[in-house]
Design an enzyme around this catalytic site. Structure first.
Site, PDB file in Angstrom:
ATOM      1  N   GLU B  58       0.810  -1.223   0.000  1.00  0.00           N
ATOM      2  CA  GLU B  58       0.000   0.000   0.000  1.00  0.00           C
ATOM      3  C   GLU B  58       0.837   1.264   0.000  1.00  0.00           C
ATOM      4  OE1 GLU B  58      -0.457  -2.620   1.904  1.00  0.00           O
ATOM      5  OE2 GLU B  58      -2.410  -3.393   1.288  1.00  0.00           O
ATOM      6  N   HIS B 127      -9.837  -5.227  10.955  1.00  0.00           N
ATOM      7  CA  HIS B 127     -10.575  -5.072   9.693  1.00  0.00           C
ATOM      8  C   HIS B 127     -11.873  -4.267   9.865  1.00  0.00           C
ATOM      9  CE1 HIS B 127      -7.882  -8.023   7.893  1.00  0.00           C
ATOM     10  NE2 HIS B 127      -8.488  -7.896   6.743  1.00  0.00           N
TER      11      HIS B 127
HETATM   12  C1  LIG Z   1      -2.060  -4.567   4.470  1.00  0.00           C
HETATM   13  C2  LIG Z   1      -3.106  -5.458   3.874  1.00  0.00           C
HETATM   14  N1  LIG Z   1      -3.424  -5.325   2.577  1.00  0.00           N
HETATM   15  C3  LIG Z   1      -4.354  -6.127   2.024  1.00  0.00           C
HETATM   16  C4  LIG Z   1      -4.977  -7.083   2.773  1.00  0.00           C
HETATM   17  C5  LIG Z   1      -6.031  -7.990   2.147  1.00  0.00           C
HETATM   18  N2  LIG Z   1      -5.488  -9.351   2.036  1.00  0.00           N
HETATM   19  C6  LIG Z   1      -5.690 -10.289   2.990  1.00  0.00           C
HETATM   20  S1  LIG Z   1      -4.885 -11.692   2.689  1.00  0.00           S
HETATM   21  C7  LIG Z   1      -4.281 -11.101   1.243  1.00  0.00           C
HETATM   22  C8  LIG Z   1      -3.393 -11.947   0.398  1.00  0.00           C
HETATM   23  C9  LIG Z   1      -2.196 -12.427   1.154  1.00  0.00           C
HETATM   24  O1  LIG Z   1      -1.428 -13.224   0.311  1.00  0.00           O
HETATM   25  P1  LIG Z   1      -0.197 -13.998   0.875  1.00  0.00           P
HETATM   26  O2  LIG Z   1       0.630 -13.089   1.719  1.00  0.00           O
HETATM   27  O3  LIG Z   1       0.470 -14.659  -0.266  1.00  0.00           O
HETATM   28  O4  LIG Z   1      -0.822 -15.068   1.883  1.00  0.00           O
HETATM   29  P2  LIG Z   1      -1.866 -16.240   1.550  1.00  0.00           P
HETATM   30  O5  LIG Z   1      -3.240 -15.661   1.687  1.00  0.00           O
HETATM   31  O6  LIG Z   1      -1.579 -16.733   0.188  1.00  0.00           O
HETATM   32  O7  LIG Z   1      -1.624 -17.258   2.607  1.00  0.00           O
HETATM   33  C10 LIG Z   1      -4.701  -9.795   1.021  1.00  0.00           C
HETATM   34  C11 LIG Z   1      -4.365  -8.977  -0.152  1.00  0.00           C
HETATM   35  C12 LIG Z   1      -4.644  -7.176   4.129  1.00  0.00           C
HETATM   36  N3  LIG Z   1      -5.243  -8.058   4.952  1.00  0.00           N
HETATM   37  N4  LIG Z   1      -3.694  -6.380   4.656  1.00  0.00           N
END
Ligand SMILES: Cc1ncc(C[n+]2csc(CCOP(=O)(O)OP(=O)(O)O)c2C)c(N)n1
Lengths: 331, 330
Positions: B58, B127
């Protein structure tokens, strides 16, 4: 196989079964509305969490993510308070404050399952710094996804851990995606592990479906951390079977036959086959599966029988002392 | 004109503005897969250069929107949930809000940062933020919090055409509400222009975002008891339509602010202070604030809901201010 090794292997199998069965049940009752909020499942990644945690001592620290059910179970947490938390009950591990994205059990060294992507990395660096300053020999392990490695917090935490030679292990559970976005679209290097080079940090890539391989890789990193060798980045190549989150309506990601391909290398089935090939009686593994089923059912019963938190508890734990409760709540 | 949801209003506003001005582009996490339905059909219409999925970073991509804006683009950033603005706080506060000022007006930052207020649904404290008031505390950021689809469309279009950075907060409790959406491509509602959502004579209820429907419900209930409530929707918090608010309060002599943010330093608190400063002579009682209790939002549904503003709390506050009245015919 000696008995000791056998116990250890069976424990790995038991913990992976616990995660799988706990989540299968959670998903079923979420569908019936018994679990509020969102649910991000870990199915497919069990060997990564369990292998990594089995390389730690009970007193070592661990920090996780929004995909928070697998990590504490892998670290040895009891199931009853975890399930009660999913239902939002007062007996939940976070007293109903955290829910599915934050199942963190400090009693087993889990210092947080945080749902702000990347936010756990500096925390793990800090816990490792604390261990170093206290000279207590503990290490801090941090789980995160491939997506998290694009956050500033990841890079800042890695850098600190490296320049201060902190006893930290960074475990990237690379399941290939962040929500809908493939890692290839957002990570400009082939392997996340390559990012360690920018910090002069050693890295290891390991098959995340093989619990023994993950344990061995993390054990190497733990050994280095405990003996003053600083942090390591371990990348486990793994996969999540489910969508990013249960009920996340519009993310109709077409992964083609990929899910089926990965299911052929299911970490539980692989390990079961390996143990049987090594001489473990199938009946013993069946018995473990049944015991785990009982444990999970017991946890759900406990959760269902537990009371809801009292309204006033919403004002507990912001600070050490309870906050004043506003009139409109007491009236 | 046809009835459409709040989310559809966002889609239409973005679609129309991207069609009108090729400097407008959109970026954010998982935009292409279109999680919330605000970019349906965008890739086909505009291509992946103008509809960009970003890494989860972000501070990086919101800061990059600032840079792109400085060189003549007009980015819309979809930051999904407003809690994810925190990792970008540095770029929003240090660069986007302040660059024009510190460089003596040389920089221009026409960009929109959209994010939703995602509360009341058991997603726990990380959240569930309603954090526009935090951003009001720094000059240089325009802030809109519309409460219905009609306003959303007109204001978002105006925000995209605005030459300053605009934070657009989308209250998720309003997502599915519907309104008639004008299809005039130049349908604009300027930022800084509030709206009277219901006329009344006994008490002014100044409500923000998702509190507006709650205030309208409360006003209905109050009418049944013979209390006539006026519902004022500022729609944008920076700039704030102070005159509209003061005019209403001078007419009714009583004011209640209703704000889904935490009470301390909330937008409602600022509005209450403005009323106390500038319409004190007209007031027949204290300005009351209804807001979310000053604690984090718990996951457990057993204890989350009671912390937010509700029609019952608004009705109780209005009764207290007006004094309990009997219906005319009682
Ligand atoms: C700072 C932030 N940005 C966006 C999100 C929304 N979000 C939650 S999980 C996720 C994807 C995370 O991907 P990864 O780190 O690869 O973990 P995975 O879900 O694949 O285990 C996103 C974009 C968030 N929770 N926090």
């Amino acid at each position: 196989m000696t008995d000791g090794q056998n116990d250890r292997s069976l424990e790995k199998y038991r913990r992976m079964q616990r995660i799988r069965q706990f989540e299968d049940l959670a998903e079923a009752i979420h569908a019936q509305g018994e679990i509020p909020g969102s649910l991000h499942t870990y199915a497919g990644q069990e060997a990564s969490g369990v292998g990594a945690c089995m390389a730690l001592d009970d007193t070592d620290y661990m920090v996780g993510t929004h995909r928070s059910h697998g990590h504490p179970i892998a670290k040895g947490a009891k199931l009853r308070p975890l399930m009660a938390e999913l239902l939002g009950k007062a007996t939940g591990i976070c007293k109903g404050k955290g829910g599915s994205m934050h199942l963190s059990d400090f009693s087993v060294g889990s210092l947080g399952e945080t749902s702000i992507v990347g936010s756990g990395v500096p925390v793990a660096a800090g816990a490792a710094l604390g261990s170093k300053l206290q000279g207590n020999g503990r290490v801090a392990l941090c789980f995160f996804g491939d997506g998290a490695t694009n956050e500033g917090a990841f890079h800042e935490g890695m850098n600190l851990a490296a320049v201060w030679a902190l006893p930290a292990i960074f475990v990237c559970e690379n399941n290939g995606y962040a929500v809908s976005t493939p890692a290839s679209a957002t990570v400009p290097v082939k392997d996340v592990a390559e990012r360690a080079r920018a910090y002069g940090m050693p890295s290891i890539i390991v098959d995340g479906q093989d619990v023994d391989a993950v344990e061995a890789a993390v054990a190497e990193a733990v050994g280095r951390a405990r003996t003053g060798g600083g942090p390591t980045l371990v990348e486990t190549k793994t996969y999540r079977y489910a969508d990013h989150a249960v009920n996340m309506g519009r993310v109709l990601l077409d992964r083609g036959g990929e899910v089926d391909e990965w299911r052929k290398r299911d970490p539980l089935a692989l390990y079961r086959a390996k143990l049987i090939a090594g001489g473990t009686a199938a009946a013993l593994l069946d018995a473990i599966e049944r015991e785990v089923a009982d444990e999970v059912a017991d946890a759900l019963q406990f959760a269902r029988d537990s009371a809801w938190p009292e309204q006033a508890e919403a004002f507990d734990d912001v600070f050490v002392d309870r906050l004043p409760i506003p009139d409109f709540i007491t009236a | 004109m046809a009835k459409a949801t709040f989310l559809e209003a966002i889609r239409q506003a973005q679609y129309e503005e991207m069609t009108r001005d090729e400097r407008v582009f959109i970026m954010g996490e998982d935009i292409i897969c279109n999680v919330f339905g605000t970019t349906t059909g965008f890739v086909d219409a505009f291509g992946t250069e103008r509809v960009r999925d970003t890494p989860i970073s972000e501070n990086g991509f919101i800061g990059a929107a600032g840079g792109a804006a400085m060189v003549g683009m007009r980015p819309i950033v979809d930051a999904t949930i407003s809690s994810f603005l925190y990792p970008a706080m540095d770029q929003i506060m240090s660069i986007i809000a302040k660059s024009r000022y510190i460089y003596g007006g040389q920089a221009r930052l026409p960009l929109v940062i959209r994010s939703c207020l995602f509360y009341g649904n058991s997603n726990a404290a990380q959240h569930s933020d309603r954090n526009y008031s935090m951003f009001m505390n720094v000059p240089g950021l325009k802030i809109m919090v519309p409460s219905n689809a009609h306003d959303m469309k007109g204001m978002l279009k105006a925000a995209v055409r605005d030459d300053d950075p605009v934070l657009c907060f989308e209250d998720s409790t309003c997502w599915m509400s519907k309104a008639e959406l004008p299809d005039d491509p130049d349908f604009l509602i300027p930022l800084g222009k509030g709206d009277i959502k219901r006329e009344g004579s006994d008490v002014s209820i100044i409500a923000i975002g998702g509190a507006v429907p709650l205030a309208l419900k409360a006003a209905n209930d109050l009418a049944a008891e013979g209390i006539s409530a006026e519902v004022v929707d500022p729609r944008s918090l920076v700039p704030l339509d102070k005159e509209l608010i003061l005019r209403s309060v001078r007419k009714t002599g009583r004011a209640i602010t209703v704000d889904p943010a935490h009470q301390t330093c909330s937008a409602g608190s600022e509005i209450a202070a403005i009323i106390a400063e500038r319409a004190f002579d007209a007031l027949r009682g204290p300005v009351l604030r209804i807001a979310t209790a000053d604690t984090h939002l718990p996951f457990s549904p057993a204890i989350e809901k009671a912390l937010y503003p509700s029609p019952e709390r608004i009705v109780a506050a209005a009764r207290k201010l007006v004094g309990v009245r009997q219906p005319e015919n009682a």
